[in-house]
Enzyme design. Structure first.
Site, PDB file in Angstrom:
ATOM      1  N   GLN A 220      61.491  73.445   5.523  1.00  0.00           N
ATOM      2  CA  GLN A 220      61.086  72.224   5.107  1.00  0.00           C
ATOM      3  C   GLN A 220      60.058  72.544   3.977  1.00  0.00           C
ATOM      4  O   GLN A 220      59.888  71.676   2.869  1.00  0.00           O
ATOM      5  CB  GLN A 220      60.118  71.535   6.191  1.00  0.00           C
ATOM      6  CG  GLN A 220      59.870  70.034   5.914  1.00  0.00           C
ATOM      7  CD  GLN A 220      59.398  69.468   7.287  1.00  0.00           C
ATOM      8  OE1 GLN A 220      58.418  69.496   7.674  1.00  0.00           O
ATOM      9  NE2 GLN A 220      60.287  68.887   8.186  1.00  0.00           N
ATOM     10  N   PHE A 221      59.116  73.325   3.907  1.00  0.00           N
ATOM     11  CA  PHE A 221      58.424  73.876   2.867  1.00  0.00           C
ATOM     12  C   PHE A 221      58.615  75.427   2.612  1.00  0.00           C
ATOM     13  O   PHE A 221      58.819  76.201   3.583  1.00  0.00           O
ATOM     14  CB  PHE A 221      57.066  73.788   2.814  1.00  0.00           C
ATOM     15  CG  PHE A 221      56.761  72.080   2.801  1.00  0.00           C
ATOM     16  CD1 PHE A 221      56.561  71.503   1.351  1.00  0.00           C
ATOM     17  CD2 PHE A 221      56.762  71.460   3.998  1.00  0.00           C
ATOM     18  CE1 PHE A 221      56.145  70.348   1.326  1.00  0.00           C
ATOM     19  CE2 PHE A 221      56.575  70.035   3.648  1.00  0.00           C
ATOM     20  CZ  PHE A 221      56.250  69.590   2.736  1.00  0.00           C
ATOM     21  N   ALA A 222      58.703  75.972   1.439  1.00  0.00           N
ATOM     22  CA  ALA A 222      58.980  77.398   1.208  1.00  0.00           C
ATOM     23  C   ALA A 222      57.692  78.307   1.910  1.00  0.00           C
ATOM     24  O   ALA A 222      57.873  79.395   1.968  1.00  0.00           O
ATOM     25  CB  ALA A 222      59.177  77.677  -0.279  1.00  0.00           C
ATOM     26  N   ASP A 223      56.671  77.410   1.678  1.00  0.00           N
ATOM     27  CA  ASP A 223      55.432  78.126   2.512  1.00  0.00           C
ATOM     28  C   ASP A 223      55.801  78.719   3.875  1.00  0.00           C
ATOM     29  O   ASP A 223      55.015  79.600   4.522  1.00  0.00           O
ATOM     30  CB  ASP A 223      54.238  77.376   2.547  1.00  0.00           C
ATOM     31  CG  ASP A 223      53.917  76.749   1.141  1.00  0.00           C
ATOM     32  OD1 ASP A 223      54.725  76.087   0.628  1.00  0.00           O
ATOM     33  OD2 ASP A 223      53.046  76.812   0.416  1.00  0.00           O
ATOM     34  N   TYR A 224      56.630  78.044   4.639  1.00  0.00           N
ATOM     35  CA  TYR A 224      56.876  78.358   5.801  1.00  0.00           C
ATOM     36  C   TYR A 224      58.228  79.300   6.003  1.00  0.00           C
ATOM     37  O   TYR A 224      58.733  79.382   7.035  1.00  0.00           O
ATOM     38  CB  TYR A 224      57.189  77.253   6.800  1.00  0.00           C
ATOM     39  CG  TYR A 224      56.083  76.246   6.611  1.00  0.00           C
ATOM     40  CD1 TYR A 224      54.714  76.930   6.808  1.00  0.00           C
ATOM     41  CD2 TYR A 224      56.258  74.948   6.253  1.00  0.00           C
ATOM     42  CE1 TYR A 224      53.694  75.982   6.619  1.00  0.00           C
ATOM     43  CE2 TYR A 224      55.216  74.118   6.252  1.00  0.00           C
ATOM     44  CZ  TYR A 224      53.666  74.620   6.345  1.00  0.00           C
ATOM     45  OH  TYR A 224      52.657  73.844   6.275  1.00  0.00           O
TER      46      TYR A 224
ATOM     47  N   HIS B 153      51.299  74.304   1.081  1.00  0.00           N
ATOM     48  CA  HIS B 153      52.222  73.647   0.592  1.00  0.00           C
ATOM     49  C   HIS B 153      52.669  73.551  -0.852  1.00  0.00           C
ATOM     50  O   HIS B 153      53.276  72.577  -1.490  1.00  0.00           O
ATOM     51  CB  HIS B 153      52.200  72.241   1.023  1.00  0.00           C
ATOM     52  CG  HIS B 153      52.396  71.854   2.259  1.00  0.00           C
ATOM     53  ND1 HIS B 153      51.000  71.900   3.226  1.00  0.00           N
ATOM     54  CD2 HIS B 153      53.234  71.486   3.387  1.00  0.00           C
ATOM     55  CE1 HIS B 153      51.205  71.602   4.417  1.00  0.00           C
ATOM     56  NE2 HIS B 153      52.486  71.376   4.516  1.00  0.00           N
TER      57      HIS B 153
ATOM     58  N   PRO C 196      58.297  83.463   8.344  1.00  0.00           N
ATOM     59  CA  PRO C 196      58.925  83.869   9.687  1.00  0.00           C
ATOM     60  C   PRO C 196      60.338  84.175   9.675  1.00  0.00           C
ATOM     61  O   PRO C 196      60.681  85.217  10.603  1.00  0.00           O
ATOM     62  CB  PRO C 196      58.511  82.623  10.679  1.00  0.00           C
ATOM     63  CG  PRO C 196      57.301  82.174   9.952  1.00  0.00           C
ATOM     64  CD  PRO C 196      57.565  82.145   8.484  1.00  0.00           C
TER      65      PRO C 196
ATOM     66  N   GLU D 157      61.422  78.774  12.326  1.00  0.00           N
ATOM     67  CA  GLU D 157      62.174  79.218  11.029  1.00  0.00           C
ATOM     68  C   GLU D 157      62.903  80.493  11.268  1.00  0.00           C
ATOM     69  O   GLU D 157      64.056  80.584  10.753  1.00  0.00           O
ATOM     70  CB  GLU D 157      61.121  79.558   9.929  1.00  0.00           C
ATOM     71  CG  GLU D 157      60.734  78.387   9.130  1.00  0.00           C
ATOM     72  CD  GLU D 157      59.463  77.731  10.118  1.00  0.00           C
ATOM     73  OE1 GLU D 157      59.156  76.411   9.881  1.00  0.00           O
ATOM     74  OE2 GLU D 157      58.984  78.201  11.000  1.00  0.00           O
TER      75      GLU D 157
END
Length: 347
Positions: A92-96, A139, A99, A70
């Site tokens: 791909q998901f806001a959780d990621y 997620h 970084p 990311e």
């Protein structure tokens, strides 16, 4: 419903995924500098299929897959933007997205300021966010409040297919970095908060009739999705639909404002509504402490104090990691929103 006369024309029913895909296609066809990049966005078309067909139409140099990094995705996008491109990277998901936080905060948000306007970062970072999908703690997160704290970044959250397309085109054309959070719980249909009822589709919803061509929904303009006189509810994303369902079931004459963009914020629309109704409730999925609802509460208190007839009420997620087994206790649903409605109305 249309925000500009240009919105009129040929329309087609779309869910939110299709509207986002259409926005990307329109933006890329109009401007060869628009680039789509991210994990699985190319050949596969994205984990939610929001970029399906774009690589085949525009080629691998304009729609391409990236490594799982990311910070690298956003860092490269910033460099592209500084050299004149308009990248639309997908996380791909806001959780990621964490970084990439340093690249977004220290580089993208500051570039125009520290270069005295010589360089900009016209990037639009798309990312599915929010809960309600049994995704658990990795997620389901709603990190929008982190970015609203950062000067130089705009934060956009649509709640309908019509707004999703118009806002995304406006974001891509903006010369500053934009975080475009997509409420994945309503990708395929509006959600009333009753997880145990059959899922609804966007079919027959008026905001699912989307112009097939170019149009913009301007950033910084809230929408009154339900006019009322007794109470103002400030919400965005999935919560707009949950609040609307709860209010109608309760029979309360509430005015619901869909903020649509958190930064820039349509504070004039908020003031006008609260001054009219005299009561205010704020609803969001993110954790309570330092969530964007706290900023909204402070602004309403500062600007509308003498019009308030009751304390401002907040309904939010709890200050815990997002749970899996207790998701519907955490998620601001009909029970907690209904209790808050009773409290603010009887005060």
């Amino acid at each position: 419903m249309p925000d500009t006369a240009a919105a009129l024309g040929e329309t087609a029913p779309m869910n939110m995924i299709q509207a986002i895909n259409s926005a990307l296609e329109v933006a890329m066809a109009r401007d060869p500098d628009v680039i789509v990049m991210g994990e699985d966005v190319g050949y596969f078309g994205g984990v939610f299929r929001a970029t399906a067909g774009l690589q085949k139409k525009f080629g691998k140099t304009r729609v391409f897959d990236t490594p799982i990094t990311e910070t690298g995705i956003v860092g490269v996008a910033i460099g592209m933007g500084a050299y004149g491109l308009r990248p639309v990277p997908e996380i791909q998901f806001a959780d990621y997205i964490y970084p990439a936080l340093d690249q977004l905060v220290s580089e993208a948000a500051r570039l125009r300021y520290r270069s005295n306007g010589d360089f900009t970062a016209p990037i639009t970072v798309r990312s599915p966010f929010g809960g309600g999908i049994f995704g658990g703690q990795t997620h389901s997160q709603s990190p929008e409040g982190i970015f609203t704290h950062v000067s130089g970044i705009k934060t956009v959250i649509p709640s309908t297919p019509y707004d999703a397309k118009g806002l995304l085109i406006a974001a891509i054309e903006d010369n500053d970095p934009v975080l475009f959070f997509e409420p994945k719980r309503i990708y395929n249909g509006p959600f009333d908060g009753h997880w145990d009822r059959p899922a609804k589709s966007w079919a027959q919803h008026p905001a699912a009739l989307v112009p097939t061509g170019y149009y913009r929904v301007p950033l910084g303009k809230a929408a009154v999705v339900r006019p009322g006189e007794a109470l103002t509810i400030l919400a965005y994303g999935t919560m707009v639909h949950v609040c609307q369902a709860v209010v109608e079931e309760a029979g309360i004459d509430a005015e619901i404002l869909d903020l649509r963009t958190l930064v820039p914020l349509d504070i004039e629309a908020i003031e006008a509504s609260v001054q009219k109704t005299g009561r205010c409730m704020i609803v969001h999925e993110a954790t309570r402490t330092s969530g964007f609802g706290a900023e909204l509460s402070a602004l309403v208190q500062e600007r509308c104090f003498y019009h308030l007839e009751a304390p401002i009420e907040r309904v939010t997620g709890f200050d815990t990691p997002y749970p899996h087994s207790l998701e519907w206790a955490y998620f601001p649903g009909p029970v907690r929103i209904g209790e808050a409605l009773k409290k603010v109305m009887r005060t």
